[in-house]
Design a protein around this motif. Structure first.
Motif, short mmCIF file in Angstrom:
data_model
loop_
_atom_site.label_atom_id
_atom_site.label_comp_id
_atom_site.label_asym_id
_atom_site.label_seq_id
_atom_site.Cartn_x
_atom_site.Cartn_y
_atom_site.Cartn_z
N LEU A 243 0.97 -1.54 -0.59
CA LEU A 243 -0.17 -0.25 -0.06
C LEU A 243 1.26 1.49 -0.31
CD1 LEU A 243 -2.97 -0.96 2.48
CD2 LEU A 243 -3.05 -1.09 0.13
N MET A 244 0.91 2.34 -1.19
CA MET A 244 1.30 3.24 -0.75
C MET A 244 0.46 4.97 -0.26
SD MET A 244 4.39 4.28 -2.19
CE MET A 244 5.03 2.74 -3.54
N PHE A 245 1.32 4.89 0.25
CA PHE A 245 0.67 6.43 0.70
C PHE A 245 1.90 7.47 0.69
CE2 PHE A 245 -1.16 3.28 3.19
CZ PHE A 245 -2.21 3.92 2.87
N GLY A 246 1.55 8.77 -0.24
CA GLY A 246 2.28 10.42 -0.42
C GLY A 246 1.57 11.47 0.43
N GLU A 247 2.84 11.94 0.43
CA GLU A 247 2.45 13.63 -0.04
C GLU A 247 3.45 14.36 -0.85
OE1 GLU A 247 4.71 16.50 4.13
OE2 GLU A 247 2.45 15.41 4.81
N ALA A 248 2.31 15.37 -1.70
CA ALA A 248 3.66 15.24 -2.75
C ALA A 248 4.10 16.92 -2.53
CB ALA A 248 2.55 15.50 -3.69
N ASN A 249 4.81 17.36 -2.88
CA ASN A 249 4.83 19.12 -2.45
C ASN A 249 4.73 20.25 -3.95
OD1 ASN A 249 6.73 18.19 -4.60
ND2 ASN A 249 8.41 17.79 -3.14
N SER A 250 3.91 19.38 -4.80
CA SER A 250 3.16 19.91 -5.97
C SER A 250 2.80 19.83 -6.52
CB SER A 250 4.62 20.36 -6.87
OG SER A 250 5.59 20.04 -7.55
#
Length: 328
Positions: free
Chosen positions: A256-263
């Motif tokens: 399972l992949m989670f992320g916090e994009a910076n743009s």
């Protein structure tokens, strides 16, 4: 198979509405389905009439948006309680199948497999889901290996520059520290990668995801979860590796992949991150098929503390015993 441990069977996004899916745990097969209300149901997969696989059947929706699973052999319908209505009868039977007990936490579907719990469900996935965006799931794979070799491989920090060298061009492992908190631990190490030319990056943009030095922080929750906390030029990632003992000789794994994009443009690289993760699982599954499981280990490498942590917890489950590896 560590009876009494919690296992994450699936994220809700892995189940399509009214589509039966087979999931195995502790040597038993279950049919799992999600109805139009989002409720999750699980029954033993063998129809009590003549043993047909319910996961090969279909679902029928009801007026309240609940649904039943239908046997592909004789079209018997089974509700979430395991009851059916026999042909030429309008009377519901008593439960013919015992539902698998599920513990639903948000989008996470946990189960102890009908065994008395011995350790609690870790809360870390709920914390990650509250902070990061869900990118997706990938690499749902059944590997012909016992649970222990799978866990040993995932906690072997020296295998990155061998097993995963073709993907990341890792040159060496620079181990920093290991923090042992019983059934939970943290490992920190750096992995310098081979230089990549600008021409190579233009030709294959996903190489932009690989930094000059991969700074690894692995957060481990024994026995079912390893989280890779990573930082890329596009933002933060929490890559969650899950393990489920399907039987004594088969272990399921997925990510399972989670992320916090910076743009805003960073979100387009979520698919690439999933593709990288899929290759990682494929490489791990491949190497596990190329190991003599009963061979005697005559050489011990530096920084095998993760392997020692797994062996200690596996041998003494559910108890945690000395030594405390971070202090040894």
């Amino acid at each position: 198979m560590l009876f009494g441990a919690p296992w994450l069977l699936a994220h809700k996004s892995m189940l399509q509405v009214n589509q039966p899916t087979k999931i195995s745990l502790y040597g038993s097969d279950y049919v799992v389905w999600k109805d139009a209300k989002g409720e999750i149901n699980a029954l033993p997969n063998a129809c009590p009439h003549m043993g047909a696989m319910l996961s090969e059947g279909w679902c029928e929706s009801k007026e309240d948006n609940s649904s039943v699973v239908v046997c592909p052999f004789h079209a018997l319908e089974f509700d979430s309680a395991g009851c059916t209505v026999l042909p030429s009868s309008n009377k519901k039977t008593l439960p013919q199948l015992k539902p698998l007990e599920l513990i639903i936490q948000g989008d996470f579907i946990w189960s102890y497999g009908g065994i008395e719990p011995k350790i609690p469900i870790p809360n870390i996935l709920n914390e990650i889901a509250s902070k990061y965006d869900f990118i997706g799931h990938t690499a749902d794979t059944s590997v012909n290996t016992e649970l222990l070799p799978m866990l040993l491989n995932m906690h072997d920090y020296n295998h990155q520059n061998g097993t995963h060298r073709p993907l990341f061009k890792i040159q060496e492992i620079l181990f920093e520290k290991f923090i042992d908190n019983g059934h939970q631990s943290h490992a920190f190490y750096d992995m310098p990668t081979a230089p990549v030319s600008l021409a190579e990056k233009i030709k294959k943009p996903d190489l932009l995801l690989i930094p000059k030095v991969i700074k690894a922080h692995l957060e481990n929750h024994f026995p079912s979860l390893v989280i890779f906390h990573g930082q890329t030029v596009f933002g933060k990632l929490a890559q969650c590796h899950l393990f489920v003992p399907e039987s004594e000789n088969k272990t399921r794994t997925y990510i399972l992949m989670f992320g916090e994009a910076n743009s805003p443009i960073s979100k387009f690289f979520g698919k690439t991150a999933l593709e990288f993760a899929k290759v990682i699982v494929e490489q791990d599954a491949d190497i596990l098929g190329k190991i003599y499981p009963n061979s005697q280990q005559k050489i011990k490498l530096n920084n095998e503390v993760g392997i020692d942590w797994v062996k200690r917890n596996f041998d003494n489950f559910p108890e945690v015993v000395e030594p405390n590896l971070s202090k040894s």
